[in-house]
Design an enzyme around this catalytic site. Structure first.
Site, mmCIF file in Angstrom:
data_model
loop_
_atom_site.group_PDB
_atom_site.id
_atom_site.type_symbol
_atom_site.label_atom_id
_atom_site.label_comp_id
_atom_site.label_asym_id
_atom_site.label_seq_id
_atom_site.Cartn_x
_atom_site.Cartn_y
_atom_site.Cartn_z
ATOM 1 N N HIS A 37 12.013 1.591 4.633
ATOM 2 C CA HIS A 37 10.387 1.907 4.942
ATOM 3 C C HIS A 37 10.169 2.756 3.665
ATOM 4 O O HIS A 37 10.882 3.708 3.518
ATOM 5 C CB HIS A 37 10.219 2.611 6.322
ATOM 6 C CG HIS A 37 8.853 3.176 6.517
ATOM 7 N ND1 HIS A 37 8.799 4.477 6.435
ATOM 8 C CD2 HIS A 37 7.892 2.605 6.682
ATOM 9 C CE1 HIS A 37 7.286 4.375 6.760
ATOM 10 N NE2 HIS A 37 6.775 3.583 6.709
ATOM 11 N N HIS A 114 2.545 7.212 -1.541
ATOM 12 C CA HIS A 114 2.593 7.455 -0.176
ATOM 13 C C HIS A 114 1.958 9.153 -0.071
ATOM 14 O O HIS A 114 2.733 10.057 -0.403
ATOM 15 C CB HIS A 114 3.677 7.646 0.470
ATOM 16 C CG HIS A 114 3.859 7.638 1.988
ATOM 17 N ND1 HIS A 114 5.171 8.271 2.483
ATOM 18 C CD2 HIS A 114 2.973 7.307 2.790
ATOM 19 C CE1 HIS A 114 4.833 7.936 3.993
ATOM 20 N NE2 HIS A 114 3.367 7.614 4.150
#
Length: 317
Positions: A37, A114
Site C-alpha cells: 500500500h 502522499h
C-alpha cells in the site's frame, strides 16, 4: 506453497516462476497476490510543500510552520521503508502508485505523493522496475496508478506515453485474460491500471481496480469492514483488500508520540490472523490482492502467508 516435488518454496524474488504447474492456467485475478500500500512513501521529501489537494488549513500551516508540519506528515504518511526494487525482491507483485505533478516543475516531470511529494521521480522508479523485470523474466507485476494530483490532460498523455515506451512489449493489454502461462508465452510482465479517463483509448492500460479501504485506525474495524465487503461479493477481475490502518486528525492529536509504523506493528498479529483465514479463487468470498503497510518489517511473514494461500487452489484442481 508446494512446488512440483512437493516441497515448500521460500524464494520470494521469483515466487511466480516457482509456482506449481497446477496454477499456471489460473487467471491472475484468482490467485492470492501480495501487494504494498502506498508503495513509494519510503522516499517522501520532507523539504517539499504539501500537495495542492490537501486541505487549505494544512497548506496554510505548512507555510507558517513547515518545521512542525512536515515532520508530522512524514511520521504519518510514510507507510513503506524499502525501495521499490527491494519490495519486488520481497515478493510484492501489486504496487500502489500515487502520482503528482508540481506546478512549478517541467511538464514531463512526475513524482509520487502522499501528503507531500517524493524525492524519487516516476521516471527514475519505473526505469528501475523495468530493469528488475529484465532480471526476473517470469514475474508479473501489477501497477495501479492513481491520484494524479496536479496532472492535466496533456500531462496524462505524456505520462501514458512514457509508460508505454518504458515497458513496451512487456505490457499485458486489457483484452487478455492473464494467467501465468499466457503471460509467459507472450512475454507479458506488467499489468498497468490507470485511474483516469485519459487511459480509455489505450488497450495497454486497464481501468481502475477496486481497492477495499476501511479508512479507520482500529484494526478490528478493518477486519470487520473487509469481511463485510467479502459478503457483498468480489469483483469479476483484479481487486485489492487493504490491511492498512488510517489515522485522522483526532487520532494524531491524541497520540502525539505515535506514528503510522507503531500503529501498524501493534496490530500485526490480528491482521496476519485475518490473512491466514482467506482463500483465493473465483468464489464470491474469495480474495485476490492483499495489500499491507511496512511489508519489509514482517520478515517475509506477510508475503509467505499470502503466497501460501494458493495451496488451496491446488487442492481444488
Amino acid at each position: 506453497m508446494e512446488n512440483d516435488d512437493g516441497l515448500f518454496a521460500h524464494s520470494c524474488p521469483d515466487w511466480m516462476s516457482e509456482l506449481p504447474r497446477g496454477l499456471w492456467d489460473v487467471p491472475l485475478w484468482n490467485l492470492a497476490i501480495p501487494g504494498s500500500h502506498d508503495t513509494m512513501t519510503y522516499c517522501l521529501d520532507q523539504k517539499s510543500s504539501v500537495l495542492q489537494s490537501e486541505p487549505k488549513v494544512l497548506q496554510v500551516l505548512d507555510t507558517l510552520l513547515p518545521c512542525f508540519v512536515r515532520p508530522c506528515i512524514m511520521k504519518w504518511a510514510t507507510s513503506q521503508e524499502d525501495s521499490i526494487c527491494k519490495q519486488l525482491d520481497s515478493g510484492m507483485r501489486f504496487l500502489d502508485l500515487r502520482i503528482a505533478h508540481k506546478s512549478k516543475d517541467p511538464d514531463k516531470v512526475f513524482y509520487f505523493a502522499h501528503g507531500i511529494y517524493s524525492l524519487v521521480t516516476v521516471k527514475e522508479a519505473l526505469t528501475e522496475v523495468a530493469e528488475w523485470l529484465d532480471q526476473h523474466s517470469k514475474e508479473v507485476v501489477i501497477m495501479a496508478f492513481s491520484a494524479f494530483d496536479g496532472v492535466n490532460l496533456d500531462q496524462h498523455k505524456d505520462l501514458i506515453q512514457f509508460l508505454i515506451t518504458t515497458f513496451g512489449q512487456k505490457i499485458c493489454p486489457n483484452s487478455v485474460t492473464p494467467s501465468l502461462r499466457e503471460c509467459w508465452n507472450r512475454a507479458f510482465q506488467v499489468i498497468l491500471s490507470y485511474d483516469d479517463s485519459a487511459a480509455s483509448v489505450h488497450e495497454e492500460l486497464w481501468p481502475k481496480f477496486d481497492y477495499w479501504w476501511a479508512n479507520t485506525s482500529d484494526p478490528n474495524r478493518v477486519v470487520s469492514y473487509l469481511d463485510k465487503r467479502k459478503e457483498e461479493g468480489r469483483p469479476a477481475g483484479f481487486f485489492a483488500a487493504g490491511l492498512n490502518l488510517t489515522e485522522n486528525a483526532g487520532y494524531i492529536l491524541s497520540h502525539p508520540c505515535q506514528s503510522l509504523k507503531g500503529m501498524t506493528l501493534s496490530s500485526c498479529g490480528l491482521l496476519m490472523d485475518w490473512v491466514k483465514q482467506q482463500r483465493p479463487g473465483s468464489g464470491s468470498t474469495c480474495i485476490n490482492v492483499i495489500c499491507a503497510d511496512f511489508v519489509s518489517t514482517y520478515s517475509n511473514e506477510f508475503t509467505q502467508l499470502v503466497i501460501g494461500l494458493n495451496q488451496i487452489l491446488l487442492k481444488e484442481t
